[in-house]
Design a protein around this motif. Structure first.
Motif, PDB file in Angstrom:
ATOM      1  N   UNK A 129       1.107  -8.759  10.575  1.00 32.89           N
ATOM      2  CA  UNK A 129       1.290  -9.961   9.738  1.00 32.89           C
ATOM      3  C   UNK A 129       1.243 -11.134  10.631  1.00 32.89           C
ATOM      4  N   UNK A 130       1.898 -11.113  11.859  1.00 32.76           N
ATOM      5  CA  UNK A 130       1.929 -12.203  12.550  1.00 32.76           C
ATOM      6  C   UNK A 130       0.442 -12.495  13.101  1.00 32.76           C
ATOM      7  N   UNK A 131      -0.427 -11.399  13.486  1.00 29.33           N
ATOM      8  CA  UNK A 131      -1.977 -11.439  13.533  1.00 29.33           C
ATOM      9  C   UNK A 131      -2.689 -12.195  12.486  1.00 29.33           C
ATOM     10  N   UNK A 132      -2.355 -11.622  11.217  1.00 27.06           N
ATOM     11  CA  UNK A 132      -2.982 -12.144  10.136  1.00 27.06           C
ATOM     12  C   UNK A 132      -2.863 -13.576   9.842  1.00 27.06           C
ATOM     13  N   UNK A 133      -1.657 -13.872  10.116  1.00 29.95           N
ATOM     14  CA  UNK A 133      -1.025 -15.416   9.918  1.00 29.95           C
ATOM     15  C   UNK A 133      -1.921 -16.250  10.654  1.00 29.95           C
ATOM     16  N   UNK A 134      -2.153 -15.836  12.036  1.00 35.17           N
ATOM     17  CA  UNK A 134      -2.918 -16.589  13.177  1.00 35.17           C
ATOM     18  C   UNK A 134      -2.193 -17.794  13.440  1.00 35.17           C
ATOM     19  N   UNK A 135      -2.591 -18.780  14.250  1.00 44.89           N
ATOM     20  CA  UNK A 135      -2.202 -19.856  14.894  1.00 44.89           C
ATOM     21  C   UNK A 135      -2.537 -21.269  14.007  1.00 44.89           C
ATOM     22  N   UNK A 136      -3.137 -21.076  13.076  1.00 45.42           N
ATOM     23  CA  UNK A 136      -3.545 -22.211  12.408  1.00 45.42           C
ATOM     24  C   UNK A 136      -3.286 -22.058  11.078  1.00 45.42           C
ATOM     25  N   UNK A 137      -2.942 -23.381  10.416  1.00 48.97           N
ATOM     26  CA  UNK A 137      -2.793 -23.421   8.975  1.00 48.97           C
ATOM     27  C   UNK A 137      -3.765 -23.133   8.102  1.00 48.97           C
ATOM     28  N   UNK A 138      -3.539 -22.595   6.898  1.00 49.59           N
ATOM     29  CA  UNK A 138      -4.870 -22.440   6.109  1.00 49.59           C
ATOM     30  C   UNK A 138      -5.383 -23.723   5.880  1.00 49.59           C
ATOM     31  N   UNK A 139      -6.660 -23.573   5.411  1.00 50.28           N
ATOM     32  CA  UNK A 139      -7.417 -24.893   5.344  1.00 50.28           C
ATOM     33  C   UNK A 139      -7.415 -25.357   4.075  1.00 50.28           C
ATOM     34  N   UNK A 140      -7.144 -26.819   3.860  1.00 47.86           N
ATOM     35  CA  UNK A 140      -6.960 -27.221   2.481  1.00 47.86           C
ATOM     36  C   UNK A 140      -7.721 -28.555   2.612  1.00 47.86           C
ATOM     37  N   UNK A 141      -8.856 -28.794   2.714  1.00 51.59           N
ATOM     38  CA  UNK A 141      -9.623 -30.061   2.867  1.00 51.59           C
ATOM     39  C   UNK A 141     -10.116 -30.557   1.384  1.00 51.59           C
ATOM     40  N   UNK A 182      -9.237 -15.916  10.267  1.00 50.06           N
ATOM     41  CA  UNK A 182      -8.726 -14.459  10.281  1.00 50.06           C
ATOM     42  C   UNK A 182      -9.568 -13.747  11.455  1.00 50.06           C
ATOM     43  N   UNK A 183     -11.017 -13.967  11.441  1.00 48.02           N
ATOM     44  CA  UNK A 183     -11.852 -13.367  12.649  1.00 48.02           C
ATOM     45  C   UNK A 183     -11.243 -13.579  14.044  1.00 48.02           C
ATOM     46  N   UNK A 184     -10.956 -14.932  14.189  1.00 49.25           N
ATOM     47  CA  UNK A 184     -10.515 -15.334  15.497  1.00 49.25           C
ATOM     48  C   UNK A 184      -9.144 -14.766  15.831  1.00 49.25           C
ATOM     49  N   UNK A 185      -8.225 -14.731  14.997  1.00 47.52           N
ATOM     50  CA  UNK A 185      -7.234 -14.147  14.972  1.00 47.52           C
ATOM     51  C   UNK A 185      -7.367 -12.463  15.531  1.00 47.52           C
ATOM     52  N   UNK A 186      -7.899 -11.788  14.594  1.00 45.72           N
ATOM     53  CA  UNK A 186      -8.054 -10.375  14.835  1.00 45.72           C
ATOM     54  C   UNK A 186      -8.799 -10.227  16.289  1.00 45.72           C
ATOM     55  N   UNK A 187      -9.574 -11.154  16.687  1.00 45.03           N
ATOM     56  CA  UNK A 187     -10.231 -10.817  18.008  1.00 45.03           C
ATOM     57  C   UNK A 187      -9.465 -11.284  19.248  1.00 45.03           C
ATOM     58  N   UNK A 188      -8.177 -12.047  18.731  1.00 44.20           N
ATOM     59  CA  UNK A 188      -7.495 -12.817  20.108  1.00 44.20           C
ATOM     60  C   UNK A 188      -6.744 -11.445  20.406  1.00 44.20           C
ATOM     61  N   UNK A 189      -6.316 -10.208  19.790  1.00 46.35           N
ATOM     62  CA  UNK A 189      -5.990  -9.206  20.234  1.00 46.35           C
ATOM     63  C   UNK A 189      -6.620  -7.976  19.865  1.00 46.35           C
ATOM     64  N   UNK A 190      -7.936  -7.598  20.358  1.00 55.35           N
ATOM     65  CA  UNK A 190      -9.020  -6.674  19.908  1.00 55.35           C
ATOM     66  C   UNK A 190      -8.298  -5.349  19.642  1.00 55.35           C
ATOM     67  N   UNK A 191      -7.389  -5.075  20.495  1.00 51.57           N
ATOM     68  CA  UNK A 191      -6.945  -3.501  20.388  1.00 51.57           C
ATOM     69  C   UNK A 191      -6.079  -3.382  18.947  1.00 51.57           C
ATOM     70  N   UNK A 192      -5.493  -4.661  18.289  1.00 47.05           N
ATOM     71  CA  UNK A 192      -4.856  -4.435  17.277  1.00 47.05           C
ATOM     72  C   UNK A 192      -5.534  -4.594  16.171  1.00 47.05           C
ATOM     73  N   UNK A 193      -6.863  -4.973  16.110  1.00 47.93           N
ATOM     74  CA  UNK A 193      -7.740  -5.079  15.038  1.00 47.93           C
ATOM     75  C   UNK A 193      -7.523  -3.560  14.225  1.00 47.93           C
ATOM     76  N   UNK A 194      -7.777  -2.539  14.735  1.00 44.58           N
ATOM     77  CA  UNK A 194      -7.814  -1.166  14.055  1.00 44.58           C
ATOM     78  C   UNK A 194      -6.211  -1.035  13.512  1.00 44.58           C
TER      79      UNK A 194
END
Length: 192
Positions: free
Chosen positions: A44-56, A70-82
């Motif tokens: 869940x921390x990984x899915x949340x990521x470091x950035x707020x959801x965009x609201x432009x 989401x992609x960047x967050x998953x790739x930050x910890x590649x072994x956690x993606x699975x």
């Protein structure tokens, strides 16, 4: 997350976490009933990521930006993606991200049913692409090399696979460009 980043999800255990933090591993059971519950929290921390959801205010741009997050967050910890992909959706961050995306799609004029279908298509595309990238990244990290996508050196025999051979010039070694190309194809099917 550091344990998983270095050794993969299989290296994660309450014992390894206790050793890393220099505390008794049983202390974690005051907060998490099982190792799987702790892995759910990490996912869940990984899915949340470091950035707020965009609201432009631009639904299409916000949706695209959210998927990139989401992609960047998953790739930050590649072994956690699975690990993230194997866990059933249920954390706060997952539901917040889903609600955000479905809301954007609804704002683009889609019915609840079509917004759900579009969201799932976009989500599965993003997760599948990230998993493919993460696998290559994790393997490269294990070899202490730079990640290379398998398509970068693909050269099928034209006499046996003519259509695939004709597509080779359009295969991209740059995984971000691959991701953007596919995302754009999906996004084109959405209302303007």
């Amino acid at each position: 997350m550091e344990i998983v980043r270095i050794g993969g999800a299989d290296a994660f255990s309450m014992r390894a976490l206790g050793a890393r933090l220099e505390v008794d591993p049983t202390a974690f059971y005051r907060h998490f009933r099982t190792k799987n519950e702790l892995l759910d929290a990490l996912a869940d921390i990984l899915i949340a990521g470091d950035e707020p959801l965009p609201t432009t205010g631009d639904a299409r741009a916000d949706l695209r930006a959210s998927l990139h997050q989401l992609r960047r967050s998953l790739l930050r910890y590649p072994t956690m993606a699975a690990v993230v992909l194997r866990r059933p959706p249920g954390g706060r961050a997952y539901w917040a991200r889903a609600n955000h995306a479905v809301g954007l799609l609804r704002g683009m004029g889609l019915s609840p049913q079509d917004a759900t279908s579009a969201y799932q298509t976009l989500l599965f595309y993003c997760l599948g692409h990230a998993l493919s990238e993460a696998r290559a990244t994790a393997a490269a990290v294990a070899r202490d090399q730079r990640p290379v996508t398998p398509t970068a050196t693909f050269n099928p025999p034209a006499h046996e696979l003519p259509d695939l051979a004709a597509a080779v010039p359009f295969l991209r070694a740059d995984t971000l460009a691959q991701f953007d190309d596919g995302l754009e194809l999906i996004m084109r099917s959405l209302p303007a």
